[in-house]
Design a protein around this motif. Sequence first.
Motif, PDB file in Angstrom:
ATOM      1  N   GLU A  91       0.850  -1.210   0.000  1.00 33.91           N
ATOM      2  CA  GLU A  91       0.000   0.000   0.000  1.00 33.91           C
ATOM      3  C   GLU A  91       0.879   1.251   0.000  1.00 33.91           C
ATOM      4  N   GLU A  92       0.511   2.245  -0.799  1.00 37.77           N
ATOM      5  CA  GLU A  92       1.218   3.536  -0.749  1.00 37.77           C
ATOM      6  C   GLU A  92       0.948   4.157   0.614  1.00 37.77           C
ATOM      7  N   TRP A  93       1.982   4.764   1.225  1.00 38.54           N
ATOM      8  CA  TRP A  93       1.805   5.339   2.556  1.00 38.54           C
ATOM      9  C   TRP A  93       0.684   6.388   2.563  1.00 38.54           C
ATOM     10  N   ASP A  94       0.671   7.237   1.554  1.00 34.16           N
ATOM     11  CA  ASP A  94      -0.356   8.281   1.561  1.00 34.16           C
ATOM     12  C   ASP A  94      -1.769   7.715   1.368  1.00 34.16           C
ATOM     13  N   ASP A  95      -1.896   6.520   0.786  1.00 38.66           N
ATOM     14  CA  ASP A  95      -3.225   5.896   0.694  1.00 38.66           C
ATOM     15  C   ASP A  95      -3.693   5.457   2.084  1.00 38.66           C
ATOM     16  N   VAL A  96      -2.743   5.071   2.935  1.00 40.15           N
ATOM     17  CA  VAL A  96      -3.095   4.708   4.315  1.00 40.15           C
ATOM     18  C   VAL A  96      -3.585   5.966   5.046  1.00 40.15           C
ATOM     19  N   ILE A  97      -2.865   7.070   4.842  1.00 38.56           N
ATOM     20  CA  ILE A  97      -3.270   8.324   5.495  1.00 38.56           C
ATOM     21  C   ILE A  97      -4.661   8.733   4.981  1.00 38.56           C
ATOM     22  N   ASN A  98      -4.868   8.629   3.679  1.00 39.64           N
ATOM     23  CA  ASN A  98      -6.167   9.028   3.125  1.00 39.64           C
ATOM     24  C   ASN A  98      -7.300   8.142   3.645  1.00 39.64           C
ATOM     25  N   TYR A  99      -7.005   6.855   3.865  1.00 40.79           N
ATOM     26  CA  TYR A  99      -7.992   5.952   4.480  1.00 40.79           C
ATOM     27  C   TYR A  99      -8.365   6.488   5.865  1.00 40.79           C
ATOM     28  N   CYS A 100      -7.331   6.913   6.637  1.00 41.07           N
ATOM     29  CA  CYS A 100      -7.582   7.441   7.997  1.00 41.07           C
ATOM     30  C   CYS A 100      -8.440   8.707   7.914  1.00 41.07           C
ATOM     31  N   LEU A 101      -8.129   9.576   6.959  1.00 42.13           N
ATOM     32  CA  LEU A 101      -8.882  10.828   6.845  1.00 42.13           C
ATOM     33  C   LEU A 101     -10.348  10.530   6.494  1.00 42.13           C
ATOM     34  N   LEU A 111       1.871  12.384   9.530  1.00 38.63           N
ATOM     35  CA  LEU A 111       2.822  11.699   8.639  1.00 38.63           C
ATOM     36  C   LEU A 111       2.375  11.760   7.178  1.00 38.63           C
ATOM     37  N   ILE A 112       1.425  12.631   6.883  1.00 44.06           N
ATOM     38  CA  ILE A 112       0.978  12.774   5.482  1.00 44.06           C
ATOM     39  C   ILE A 112       2.141  13.300   4.632  1.00 44.06           C
ATOM     40  N   GLY A 113       2.182  12.835   3.387  1.00 56.37           N
ATOM     41  CA  GLY A 113       3.158  13.387   2.441  1.00 56.37           C
ATOM     42  C   GLY A 113       4.506  12.695   2.457  1.00 56.37           C
ATOM     43  N   ILE A 114       4.664  11.678   3.304  1.00 57.10           N
ATOM     44  CA  ILE A 114       5.940  10.932   3.281  1.00 57.10           C
ATOM     45  C   ILE A 114       5.845   9.912   2.151  1.00 57.10           C
ATOM     46  N   PRO A 115       6.789   9.936   1.203  1.00 57.39           N
ATOM     47  CA  PRO A 115       6.694   8.973   0.104  1.00 57.39           C
ATOM     48  C   PRO A 115       6.965   7.548   0.591  1.00 57.39           C
ATOM     49  N   SER A 214      -1.996  21.961   6.362  1.00 60.60           N
ATOM     50  CA  SER A 214      -0.879  22.749   6.890  1.00 60.60           C
ATOM     51  C   SER A 214       0.429  21.991   6.766  1.00 60.60           C
ATOM     52  N   ILE A 215       0.363  20.699   7.113  1.00 62.56           N
ATOM     53  CA  ILE A 215       1.599  19.900   7.047  1.00 62.56           C
ATOM     54  C   ILE A 215       2.100  19.830   5.599  1.00 62.56           C
ATOM     55  N   ILE A 218       3.775  23.077   4.780  1.00 62.61           N
ATOM     56  CA  ILE A 218       5.111  23.204   5.391  1.00 62.61           C
ATOM     57  C   ILE A 218       6.102  22.306   4.643  1.00 62.61           C
ATOM     58  N   ARG A 219       5.685  21.059   4.364  1.00 60.60           N
ATOM     59  CA  ARG A 219       6.581  20.129   3.669  1.00 60.60           C
ATOM     60  C   ARG A 219       6.981  20.683   2.299  1.00 60.60           C
ATOM     61  N   ASN A 220       5.970  21.190   1.558  1.00 60.72           N
ATOM     62  CA  ASN A 220       6.269  21.675   0.205  1.00 60.72           C
ATOM     63  C   ASN A 220       7.164  22.904   0.214  1.00 60.72           C
ATOM     64  N   SER A 221       7.147  23.658   1.347  1.00 65.43           N
ATOM     65  CA  SER A 221       7.985  24.855   1.396  1.00 65.43           C
ATOM     66  C   SER A 221       9.441  24.500   1.686  1.00 65.43           C
ATOM     67  N   LYS A 222       9.698  23.256   2.104  1.00 61.31           N
ATOM     68  CA  LYS A 222      11.069  22.882   2.484  1.00 61.31           C
ATOM     69  C   LYS A 222      11.675  21.787   1.628  1.00 61.31           C
ATOM     70  N   LEU A 223      10.795  20.936   1.075  1.00 62.19           N
ATOM     71  CA  LEU A 223      11.303  19.749   0.379  1.00 62.19           C
ATOM     72  C   LEU A 223      11.068  19.858  -1.119  1.00 62.19           C
ATOM     73  N   PRO A 224      11.973  19.324  -1.921  1.00 64.54           N
ATOM     74  CA  PRO A 224      11.759  19.383  -3.372  1.00 64.54           C
ATOM     75  C   PRO A 224      10.608  18.486  -3.811  1.00 64.54           C
TER      76      PRO A 224
END
Length: 334
Positions: A91-101, A111-115, A214-215, A218-224
């Motif tokens: 499972e893609e990590w973000d699909d797990v987060i989206n399931y939770c949401l 932990l959203i947005g971690i590849p 928000s997360i 913040i992530r997009n402002s720091k990570l490529p």
Amino acid sequence: MIVYWNHSLKDHNTFSIDVRCTQFFVMDQLDDRHILQKEKIFASPHYILGGGSNVLFTKDFAGTIIHPAFKGIEVMEDSDQSRLIRVAAGEEWDDVINYCLRNRLYGLENLIGIPGCAGSAPVQNIGAYGVEAKDCIERVEGFLTDNMQPFTLSAEECCFGYRNSIFKKKLKGKCLITHVWFRLSKTEHYTLTYKALSDEMAQQNLSLETITQSILRIRNSKLPDIRKIGCAGSFFKNPVITEERFQKLQAQHPDLVSHPAPGKKVKLSAGQLIEKAGWKGKRTGDAGIYPLQALVLVNYGGASPEEIQHLYKQVYSDVRKMFNIRLTPEVNIL
Ligand SMILES: Cc1cc2nc3c(=O)[nH]c(=O)nc-3n(C[C@H](O)[C@H](O)[C@H](O)COP(=O)(O)OP(=O)(O)OC[C@H]3O[C@@H](n4cnc5c(N)ncnc54)[C@H](O)[C@@H]3O)c2cc1C
């Protein structure tokens, strides 16, 4: 099971390093393990690869890459207070987060947005913004690759630590994680210990939607954006040192960022040390240090594995000279 021969790994690592492996096995289903066993794949050089977002390939891989791609999220227990889910490794990590949401389940939202894939989450106990995967992991299932014996480890038996677990120590290279069990809360609660996040959330209503937006901001402002610039997230771990050593260092560098760590220790910011050593934003050819976050080594397109390797060794050596601190790579270097 799908098998590729002499396969390029460029699209299977977020550094986008163009190396090859002898064989690439995609495990579509758990039962594919019997084929791996029959073909004696685990008896010769092999490596288990999820999304490739925490690896640096420095050369061609002379062996078999095994990519667990089987998916599924099963509900194992459901009460008014919590839900226990069993997530398949592919499972893609973000699909797990989206399931939770979608299901209003609390605990993993920071932990959203971690590849990467769910099966890799326990390996380095992924963490961000004050939350670690271990906070919700109840158990981890898998099998040992030398004898195919299945195992189930409780969270305690996984020996989770800062970017660490039994899968990076005693079981390193010895098992394939097939499922991770997470217990999620149905009671609304949030972790706002990270200052940039609590500052942002002070301006708006708290909800799963606002905190995850928000997360991501913040992530997009720091990570490529890894679709455009190759990287593997934080290249080094934040060093953890004794209080005594910290005081000596602080006398020389009064502005050092620090956080308390377990065992009366102090966690420093590896990004700040790299920045102070003068590396932030530097670039040689297509290999560089990301200008917005010095902890991130990047491939601007055509960097060779040697160039990235040369760069991280220079950074390591300069930080050591300046602070007498040996940085430990967070990324798995192959
Ligand atoms: C832009 C970016 C941002 C990131 N941000 C964060 C962050 O905020 N926090 C954080 O903790 N990490 C972060 N990372 C690192 C990375 O995303 C995580 O470590 C992630 O869990 C790696 O997942 P993966 O599937 O890509 O693992 P891979 O890179 O494929 O593998 C990582 C390790 O796990 C092992 N492994 C993978 N799957 C299995 C399995 N099924 N069984 C046994 N071993 C396995 C591999 O052999 C390897 O040793 C970031 C990376 C990038 C590129």
